[in-house]
Enzyme design. Structure first.
Site, PDB file in Angstrom:
ATOM      1  N   GLU A 178      20.652 -51.568  -2.163  1.00 10.26           N
ATOM      2  CA  GLU A 178      21.784 -52.150  -2.872  1.00 10.26           C
ATOM      3  C   GLU A 178      23.044 -52.127  -2.000  1.00 10.26           C
ATOM      4  O   GLU A 178      23.873 -53.040  -2.066  1.00 10.26           O
ATOM      5  CB  GLU A 178      22.030 -51.387  -4.172  1.00 10.26           C
ATOM      6  CG  GLU A 178      20.961 -51.553  -5.222  1.00 10.26           C
ATOM      7  CD  GLU A 178      19.740 -50.660  -4.974  1.00 10.26           C
ATOM      8  OE1 GLU A 178      18.762 -50.785  -5.719  1.00 10.26           O
ATOM      9  OE2 GLU A 178      19.777 -49.837  -4.026  1.00 10.26           O
ATOM     10  N   PRO A 200      12.264 -44.166  10.362  1.00 10.70           N
ATOM     11  CA  PRO A 200      12.018 -43.567   9.044  1.00 10.70           C
ATOM     12  C   PRO A 200      12.882 -44.178   7.961  1.00 10.70           C
ATOM     13  O   PRO A 200      14.006 -44.629   8.212  1.00 10.70           O
ATOM     14  CB  PRO A 200      12.358 -42.085   9.262  1.00 10.70           C
ATOM     15  CG  PRO A 200      13.316 -42.094  10.403  1.00 10.70           C
ATOM     16  CD  PRO A 200      12.899 -43.228  11.297  1.00 10.70           C
ATOM     17  N   ARG A 201      12.346 -44.178   6.760  1.00 14.54           N
ATOM     18  CA  ARG A 201      13.080 -44.695   5.601  1.00 14.54           C
ATOM     19  C   ARG A 201      14.291 -43.822   5.292  1.00 14.54           C
ATOM     20  O   ARG A 201      15.372 -44.309   4.981  1.00 14.54           O
ATOM     21  CB  ARG A 201      12.137 -44.746   4.389  1.00 14.54           C
ATOM     22  CG  ARG A 201      12.815 -45.032   3.048  1.00 14.54           C
ATOM     23  CD  ARG A 201      13.225 -46.466   2.925  1.00 14.54           C
ATOM     24  NE  ARG A 201      13.720 -46.772   1.591  1.00 14.54           N
ATOM     25  CZ  ARG A 201      14.178 -47.956   1.229  1.00 14.54           C
ATOM     26  NH1 ARG A 201      14.194 -48.954   2.097  1.00 14.54           N
ATOM     27  NH2 ARG A 201      14.615 -48.168   0.007  1.00 14.54           N
TER      28      ARG A 201
END
Length: 288
Positions: free
Chosen positions: A65, A270-271
């Site tokens: 978002e 990485p996330r």
């Protein structure tokens, strides 16, 4: 049962669940230490600042978002509007810092209980609350409306599953729809679900997704050329948006591939950041 009583019962339930919420945050902070920082934000204790420009509060729950909201934030900043951004997650705050480079005030969002929300509004004094996607909190919307803060929902989406859930709490959902001033829905079908929950037709507008408004940076081509030169033409295995535990699996595959492609390079994105690679140490010697 009146809408006010619904919200009181909701608030009491939220208060009763806070100890569990705090324990969950503590657990998450083991992997992501940022969750231990600025805990007071979640109780509404954010710095009181004198701002000479109108303030827009933008709530973007997490990284996705936040990225989607970036063009909107840039547009508002260009019009001399002060931005206060809130996130629920550490990755969201990390993206705010990376994308907006300190040009906005960034806090963890207050818990949706009366004390925290009212304290936050009193300290920030926004003119408008912009909610990205669908992060609907009854007390946040109620007290913004009570204080004369316009509530806008941008990039709004409401799945059939979420819609059915809101129907079960129609009293709270209807009150929130009455206090929202403007909804920019991604699709007509999703907009229609807001209407069924009680939104006034005049408040609904279908604008599509703002994620399509994001353009590539001006220096993208030069960065790509620089990365290509740094790689030196080596074949590259990219593991993007990995979660904890997946890196070990990726590394195991990489080790097998290196036997066939000795020059193979591995890039892990990485996330969640920061990330600890201590769980990869068992593979380090073999990978080298």
């Amino acid at each position: 049962m009146g809408n006010g009583l619904f919200r009181v019962l909701y608030s009491l339930l939220f208060y009763s669940l806070l100890p569990g919420v705090w324990l969950r945050l503590l657990w998450r902070s083991i992997k992501e230490p940022l969750y231990r920082q600025d805990f007071s934000h979640r109780l509404g204790f954010v710095p009181v600042k004198i701002r000479h420009q109108p303030v827009v509060w933008i709530h973007a729950v997490s990284a996705g978002e936040t990225i989607a909201s970036a063009p909107l934030v840039e547009h508002l900043l260009s019009h001399k509007i002060s931005i206060v951004m809130t996130n629920m997650t550490a990755t969201g705050r990390d993206r705010v810092d990376a994308l907006l480079d300190g040009r906005v005030d960034n806090y963890f969002a207050p818990y949706d209980v009366p004390g925290s929300v009212k304290r936050f509004i009193d300290r920030v004094r926004p003119k408008v609350l912009v909610i990205i996607d669908t992060e609907l909190w009854p007390n946040m919307i109620h007290y913004c409306h009570q204080q004369g803060v316009k509530v806008v929902l941008v990039n709004a989406r409401l799945s059939e599953k979420s819609f059915r859930g809101y129907q079960k709490i129609s009293g709270i959902a209807g009150s929130m729809m009455a206090h929202i001033d403007f909804i920019a829905s991604q699709t007509q079908a999703q907009g229609d679900r807001f209407l069924e929950l009680g939104l006034d037709q005049k408040k609904l507008h279908v604008f599509g997704s703002i994620k399509f408004d994001i353009g590539p940076p001006d220096n993208l081509e030069s960065k790509a050329d620089g990365l290509s030169a740094a790689l030196g033409g080596r074949p590259t295995f990219i593991a993007a948006s990995t979660h904890r535990g997946e890196e070990s699996l990726v590394l195991g595959v990489f080790i097998e591939l290196r036997r066939q492609f000795p020059d193979l390079l591995l890039i892990i994105a990485p996330r969640h950041t920061p990330v600890s690679y201590t769980h990869l140490r068992a593979h380090e010697t073999e990978a080298d």
